[in-house]
Design an enzyme around this catalytic site. Structure first.
Site, short mmCIF file in Angstrom:
data_model
loop_
_atom_site.label_atom_id
_atom_site.label_comp_id
_atom_site.label_asym_id
_atom_site.label_seq_id
_atom_site.Cartn_x
_atom_site.Cartn_y
_atom_site.Cartn_z
N ARG A 18 -65.78 53.69 45.47
CA ARG A 18 -66.63 53.29 44.34
C ARG A 18 -65.87 52.79 43.12
O ARG A 18 -66.23 51.75 42.56
CB ARG A 18 -67.59 54.43 43.96
CG ARG A 18 -68.47 54.90 45.13
CD ARG A 18 -69.09 53.75 45.87
NE ARG A 18 -69.98 54.17 46.96
CZ ARG A 18 -70.51 53.34 47.83
NH1 ARG A 18 -70.25 52.06 47.78
NH2 ARG A 18 -71.30 53.79 48.78
N SER A 66 -79.34 56.81 56.89
CA SER A 66 -78.65 56.06 55.84
C SER A 66 -77.16 56.22 56.10
O SER A 66 -76.65 57.34 56.20
CB SER A 66 -79.02 56.63 54.47
OG SER A 66 -78.03 56.26 53.53
N ASP A 88 -73.33 58.06 44.04
CA ASP A 88 -72.72 56.75 43.86
C ASP A 88 -73.11 56.08 42.54
O ASP A 88 -72.30 55.42 41.90
CB ASP A 88 -73.02 55.85 45.05
CG ASP A 88 -72.25 56.32 46.29
OD1 ASP A 88 -71.12 56.80 46.12
OD2 ASP A 88 -72.79 56.20 47.40
N ASP A 113 -82.26 47.10 50.18
CA ASP A 113 -82.33 47.48 48.77
C ASP A 113 -81.56 46.54 47.86
O ASP A 113 -82.10 46.05 46.87
CB ASP A 113 -81.85 48.92 48.57
CG ASP A 113 -82.88 49.91 49.09
OD1 ASP A 113 -83.96 49.99 48.48
OD2 ASP A 113 -82.61 50.58 50.10
N1 ARG Z 1 -72.41 62.23 50.12
C1 ARG Z 1 -71.34 61.30 50.17
C2 ARG Z 1 -70.74 61.11 48.81
O1 ARG Z 1 -71.37 61.38 47.84
C3 ARG Z 1 -71.72 60.00 50.81
C4 ARG Z 1 -72.85 59.25 50.13
C5 ARG Z 1 -73.30 58.03 50.84
N2 ARG Z 1 -73.88 58.37 52.11
C6 ARG Z 1 -74.78 57.68 52.81
N3 ARG Z 1 -75.15 58.16 53.94
N4 ARG Z 1 -75.29 56.55 52.41
O2 ARG Z 1 -69.61 60.71 48.69
#
Ligand code: ARG
Length: 403
Positions: free
Chosen positions: A97, A177, A126, A16
């Site tokens: 982040r 993922s 995110d 991506d």
């Molecule tokens: N749900 C988690 C958060 O919002 C992790 C998000 C990323 N997870 C992923 N499998 N790419 O902090």
């Protein structure tokens, strides 16, 4: 009209974010894409990632080691705040982040970019964290979010990439993922999308299954200063080494797995698996030391603010005024959190079996004891209870009369 001329893109090396490079240039008229890949202790080799961005058309490909600021400036505050979103998730992904956003903005300043970009989709947390952080730090920069707008399926994204020299992922294998850094792994998608399906063992990488964990328990003493973990078994360690060791220790005893349905900022419930062995171990030990060294009233208020702090971080408000104000309380509350906690790891559990503080323990033996040394004035309890229970006796009497 191009949305921006020169853009700094948060880059992971995945399909991506790779496709974002030609997409920004060809579809949105961006002249120059500079990528930034962060080392957050995920253990990926960064050189292939750096080259991949150049092959995809980036004019410059930057990598940066953010492990130390990540642990000191983001993980340790979370430990001091015992931060657990919805009482469970220690924010291992969320905490990274605002740091990445900070670096993106700093690089944009250095290279004179007028935009920053990320490859987040439109339904996750995110995107919220990046967009809000960048908006707070650099309102003049345009935030470009191709993956939120391109409307391509996974297959179409891969095909688009192939047209622009981005190799399709070699192993079609993993349906998951995964987000990964030194604090842990977050795993979703594939079979995990059914919240009624038990996660297959293959999703885990940092922790062993309980039936694979050693039969013999292992005990570790974790030392804290002002709420920060500083040593393991008496050996002083820098923050990064300490977290690495805590991960290995807890992971080999099968501690630190989490299977939860959580509430995303955008309103949907999602199922995620986490492994955050070290972070959960350190938070648990930290809570234990606070029970010894922080007074009851501060502790009661702190427990409420901890929940708010975790919500704010999860919801992308790291740079907000409320987070800043609560940080003031958190810092102040940690002045007495000095001492150590002994944690026993065994078969998926981490249990505190001892706690001490040479300087700040509020535990007063001759007040607590049932032995002969007892100095607590038992008779004083009677007057206390007379006053304490007065409103309850009065209201109960009125209710009794009223029927
Ligand atoms: N749900 C988690 C958060 O919002 C992790 C998000 C990323 N997870 C992923 N499998 N790419 O902090």
């Amino acid at each position: 009209m191009a949305r921006a001329k020169k853009v700094v893109l948060a880059y992971s090396g995945g399909v991506d974010t790779s496709v974002c490079i030609p997409y920004l240039i060809n579809e949105w008229g961006v002249e120059e894409v500079i990528t930034f890949a962060a080392d957050l202790g995920q253990g990926d080799e960064l050189e292939p990632i750096r080259l991949k961005a150049l092959a995809a058309g980036a004019s410059q490909s930057l990598v940066g080691d953010l492990v130390e600021p990540f642990i000191e400036g983001f993980a340790f505050p979370a430990i001091r705040a015992n931060a657990l979103y919805q009482g469970r998730y220690p924010l291992s992904t969320a905490l990274a982040r605002p740091l990445i956003a900070e670096r993106l903005v700093a690089i944009a300043r250095e290279v004179g970019a007028d935009g920053v970009a990320h490859g987040c989709t439109g339904k996750g947390n995110d995107q919220v964290r990046f967009d809000v952080a960048i908006g707070a730090l650099a309102p003049d920069l345009t935030v470009l979010t191709p993956a939120r707008e391109w409307g391509m399926s996974r297959e179409e994204t891969i095909a688009y990439g192939e047209c622009h020299g981005i190799p399709s992922p070699v192993s079609k294998g993993s349906p998951y993922s995964i987000d990964l850094n030194l604090l842990g792994r977050s795993i979703e998608a594939g079979p995990l999308e059914d919240p009624d399906v038990e996660p297959p063992e293959e999703v885990y990488a940092l922790t062993v299954a309980v039936d694979q964990a050693p039969d013999a328990p292992e005990t570790v003493t974790i030392g804290f200063e002002r709420g920060n973990p500083v040593s393991l078994d008496g050996e002083r360690l820098d923050p990064v080494s300490l977290v690495r060791r805590a991960n290995a220790l807890a992971g080999r005893h099968g501690f630190g797995r989490l299977d939860m349905v959580e509430d995303r900022v955008v309103g949907i419930k999602s199922r995620e698996i986490y492994e955050t062995p070290g972070l959960l171990l350190l938070i648990r030990a930290h809570q234990e030391l606070e029970s010894l060294t922080v007074s009851a009233d501060v502790l009661r208020t702190k427990r409420q603010l901890e929940m708010q702090w975790a919500d704010l971080v999860y919801q992308g408000l790291w740079f907000g005024a409320l987070k800043d104000a609560i940080d003031g309380f958190m810092d102040r509350s940690q002045q007495t959190v000095n001492g150590s906690v002994r944690m026993k790891l065994h078969k998926g559990n981490a249990t505190a079996v001892g706690r001490s503080s040479a300087t700040d323990s509020l535990y007063v033996p001759d007040m607590a004891t049932y032995g002969a040394e007892d100095r607590f004035d038992h008779r004083a309890a009677e007057g206390f209870i007379y006053v304490w229970g007065l409103p309850t006796r009065l209201s109960a009497a009125v209710r009794r009369r009223g029927g």
